[in-house]
Design a protein around this motif. Structure first.
Motif, PDB file in Angstrom:
ATOM      1  N   VAL A 224     -10.081  30.586 -16.439  1.00 40.15           N
ATOM      2  CA  VAL A 224      -9.488  29.604 -15.599  1.00 40.15           C
ATOM      3  C   VAL A 224      -7.665  29.203 -15.962  1.00 40.15           C
ATOM      4  O   VAL A 224      -7.099  29.337 -15.187  1.00 40.15           O
TER       5      VAL A 224
ATOM      6  N   ILE B   1     -11.614  23.992 -12.736  1.00 40.04           N
ATOM      7  CA  ILE B   1     -11.027  24.468 -11.498  1.00 40.04           C
ATOM      8  C   ILE B   1     -10.736  22.985 -10.892  1.00 40.04           C
ATOM      9  O   ILE B   1      -9.711  22.586 -10.212  1.00 40.04           O
TER      10      ILE B   1
ATOM     11  N   LYS C 261      -4.298  35.705 -15.188  1.00 40.69           N
ATOM     12  CA  LYS C 261      -3.573  35.462 -14.081  1.00 40.69           C
ATOM     13  C   LYS C 261      -4.417  35.423 -12.946  1.00 40.69           C
ATOM     14  O   LYS C 261      -5.442  36.108 -12.992  1.00 40.69           O
ATOM     15  N   ARG C 262      -4.296  34.600 -12.112  1.00 43.16           N
ATOM     16  CA  ARG C 262      -5.046  34.360 -10.784  1.00 43.16           C
ATOM     17  C   ARG C 262      -5.029  35.675 -10.051  1.00 43.16           C
ATOM     18  O   ARG C 262      -3.910  36.229  -9.871  1.00 43.16           O
TER      19      ARG C 262
END
Lengths: 250, 296
Positions: B104, B174, B108-109
Motif C-alpha cells: 500500500v 487503504i 507504485k500503484r
C-alpha cells in the motif's frame, strides 16, 4: 522588493496532460499572494509543487525553476527540510486523530525536539499565533477530532506554524467552513503576514480582494495576469481576467 | 403519550389489510421471516445440543495437567493451542503487516509486482488446508525438522493465515485518508515516521480484526496440523516435538478405536464446549479491543 520565492518558466505535466504552461511569478516576502482562477486551471497544482507535495503523484513531471531564497528547491534540497520551511494548510481540515497537544507537537518532535519544556512552549506559542489558544488551553489533552471544523482548521494552521516555517501555503483553507470561521481565518491571515510569507489558493474572489496583496489569475494552465490585488480587480489589463472577475465565465 | 396518538403509528389491522391487498408482499414477508427463523434456529439447535451434551461432562479430571488414557485430559491441548496461536502469530503477523505496508505505502500503484503478489495471496487463501498440511509434512517433517513438530505446524499455519493478515491490513491501510499522510509529509515528516506514527495507529482496529480472524482460524484448524504438528497428547518439551491442539484433541477422541464408547464421546463433547467458549472469548475480546481503539 524582496522575493521569498520565485517561480520561473515552470511547465508541469501529468503524463501527457500539461497542467501548467510556462508560469513565472515572483512571490514577495511577508505578503499574501492569492492564486485565483476556475477549477482545473492549475493553481492548486502550482501551490503543491512549491513544497514538493506533487512528488507523491505518479507521472507528474516538472520543468523550469522554483527558488526559495534563491535556492533551487528541486535541486538537491532535502525535501523534509523544504517542507519544514514551506508549510501547508489543506483544503479540508486534517488534524491527526490524537490530542490537540500531540497534533501541534508532532512537527517539532519530527525535527528532533524532545524536551517537554520546549514542546510546551512551542505548543502554546503556535496555538496563540493561530488565535485558538483560548479555546484549547483547557483541553490540550483531548482529541482534536472533537473540535468544530473551523477550530480544526485553525488547529491545522497552528500545526503548520509549529515547525517555524518561512512560507505558508494555503489550499482553499476556508472552502469547507462557515462564514464566521472563514472570517476568523481571514483575520488570522492578515496577522500571519507580519511574520510569514503566505500563498493562498482561493475560489472566492471577495476573499482574494479582502486579504491578498497581489493576485495571480490562472486559466487553463496559463498564468494570465499577476499584479497588485487592487489593480487586478479594478483595472485588469487582460480581457480574460476582466471576463472572469466580472463573472462572465467560471 | 399513548402509542395510538402518535401520527406515525400504523395499527395492526391497517397493516394486515395492506398485506391482504398485496398477497405477493405477504408471501415475501413470510419467506424472509422464515429464513431468519431457520438461521437462528439452526444455531440454537447446534449450540443447545452441544451445551446439553457437553456441559455435564466437563469434569475436573479433564483439566489435569497430564493426559492419560484414564483421564482424557484436555489441559495439555489447551496449552498447546495457546503455544500454537502465539507461535503462528509471531511468524505471520510481522511478515503479513510488512507485506501489506509494502503493497500500500511503498509499491507504485498499478505496479506489475503488486498485482502478482495480490494474485498470489488470493490464491494462497483459496488452497484447501489439507493441501497446506501435505506441503508442510513434506517440507517441515521430512526435510527440516525430521518428524512432527509444533514449529512445523506453526509454519504451516502461518502460510494459511498470511493472506488473511495481508488482506485485512491492506484494506485497513487503504482506508486511511490521504489527507493524514499529506498532513504529516507537509510538516516535513519522512515516510517511515508517517507510517508508524500516523497511518498504522489509524489502521490499528482493522489490522487487529485480521489478527483475531487468524486466531480463530488457528484455533479451529485440524487438517493441516494432523500432518505437521502431529497428535501426541502432551505439552512437548521442545517446539521441535509433536503436540496436539484442542481441535486435534477433539478429532483424536472421536477417531480413537475405542471411541464409540461413552467415555471418549463425552470427553469429546466437553472438549467441543471448551473450544467453542475459547473462540467466543477471542471474538468478544477482539471486538472489545477494536472498540477501545477506535473510540480513542
Amino acid at each position: 522588493m524582496n522575493y521569498k520565492m520565485e517561480i520561473n518558466n515552470v511547465n508541469l505535466f501529468y503524463d501527457k496532460f500539461q497542467a501548467l504552461k510556462d508560469v513565472t511569478i515572483p512571490i514577495a516576502e511577508k505578503q499574501i499572494t492569492a492564486f485565483i482562477g476556475p477549477s482545473g486551471c492549475g493553481k492548486s497544482t502550482l501551490l503543491k509543487s512549491l513544497n514538493r507535495m506533487n512528488d507523491l503523484i505518479e507521472g507528474c513531471l516538472i520543468k523550469g525553476k522554483m527558488l526559495l531564497d534563491g535556492e533551487d528547491i528541486y535541486g538537491g534540497m532535502n525535501v523534509d527540510i523544504l517542507r519544514k520551511r514551506v508549510g501547508m494548510v489543506f483544503q479540508k481540515p486534517n488534524p491527526f486523530s490524537m490530542s490537540i497537544y500531540d497534533n501541534i507537537a508532532y512537527g517539532p518532535r519530527t525535527h528532533g525536539i524532545r524536551s517537554k519544556a520546549a514542546l510546551d512552549e512551542i505548543v502554546e506559542k503556535s496555538l496563540k499565533n493561530a488565535a485558538i489558544w483560548n479555546e484549547t488551553k483547557d483541553r490540550l489533552k483531548k482529541s482534536a477530532l472533537g473540535m468544530s471544523g473551523g477550530q480544526q482548521q485553525r488547529l491545522c494552521i497552528a500545526r503548520a506554524l509549529s515547525v517555524s516555517p518561512e512560507v505558508i501555503l494555503m489550499d482553499e483553507p476556508t472552502s469547507a467552513l462557515d462564514p464566521i470561521s472563514t472570517g476568523k481565518i481571514e483575520e488570522l491571515m492578515s496577522e500571519l503576514k507580519k511574520e510569514y510569507t503566505v500563498i493562498i489558493v482561493t475560489h472566492n474572489m471577495q476573499q482574494a480582494t479582502r486579504i491578498s496583496d497581489t493576485t495571480a489569475f490562472f486559466l487553463l494552465g496559463e498564468m494570465v495576469e499577476h499584479n497588485v490585488t487592487r489593480e487586478i480587480f479594478s483595472n485588469p489589463k487582460e480581457k480574460r481576467t476582466e471576463d472572469y472577475i466580472t463573472g462572465r465565465f467560471g | 403519550m399513548s402509542k395510538s396518538e402518535a401520527i406515525n403509528y400504523i395499527p395492526f389491522k391497517q397493516k394486515l389489510r395492506g398485506y391482504l391487498k398485496h398477497p405477493m408482499s405477504l408471501f415475501l414477508l413470510i419467506l424472509v421471516i422464515g429464513a431468519a427463523v431457520i438461521t437462528v434456529g439452526l444455531v440454537a439447535i447446534l449450540l443447545g445440543h452441544l451445551l446439553i451434551k457437553g456441559i455435564p461432562h466437563i469434569k475436573p479430571h479433564l483439566f489435569e495437567w497430564k493426559y492419560t488414557t484414564d483421564n482424557l485430559s484436555m489441559m495439555p491441548a489447551i496449552i498447546n493451542t495457546f503455544i500454537m496461536v502465539i507461535l503462528t502469530l509471531l511468524i505471520a503477523v510481522p511478515v503479513g503487516i510488512s507485506s501489506a505496508i509494502y503493497l500500500v505505502e511503498y509499491a507504485k500503484r498499478g505496479n506489475k509486482v503488486v498485482s502478482v503478489i495480490r494474485l498470489t495471496t488470493e490464491t494462497l487463501a483459496g488452497i484447501p488446508s489439507i493441501v497446506f498440511g501435505l506441503f508442510g509434512f513434506i517440507v517441515f517433517n521430512t526435510m527440516i525438522f525430521k518428524g512432527y513438530s509444533m514449529i512445523g505446524g506453526a509454519l504451516t499455519l502461518s502460510m494459511m493465515v498470511l493472506p488473511i493478515i495481508i488482506r485485512t491490513t491492506e484494506e485497513a491501510l487503504i482506508s486511511v485518508p490521504d489527507l493524514f499522510r499529506e498532513g504529516s509529509f507537509g510538516l516535513g515528516a519522512g515516510k517511515l515516521r508517517t507510517i508508524t506514527r500516523i497511518v498504522l495507529p489509524y489502521a490499528m482496529p482493522g489490522i487487529l480484526a485480521g489478527i483475531i480472524l487468524s486466531i480463530g482460524r488457528i484455533v479451529g484448524e485440524t487438517a493441516a496440523l494432523i500432518f505437521t504438528a502431529g497428535t501426541i497428547p502432551g505439552v512437548p518439551k521442545a517446539l521441535t516435538r509433536s503436540g496436539r491442539t484442542l481441535s486435534l484433541h477433539l478429532f483424536e477422541l472421536v477417531q480413537n478405536p475405542q471411541a464409540p464408547t461413552d467415555r471418549y464421546f463425552n470427553a469429546a463433547y466437553a472438549t467441543a464446549v471448551v473450544l467453542l467458549a475459547l473462540v467466543v472469548l477471542v471474538n468478544a475480546l477482539s471486538s472489545f479491543i477494536a472498540k477501545k481503539l477506535s473510540s480513542k
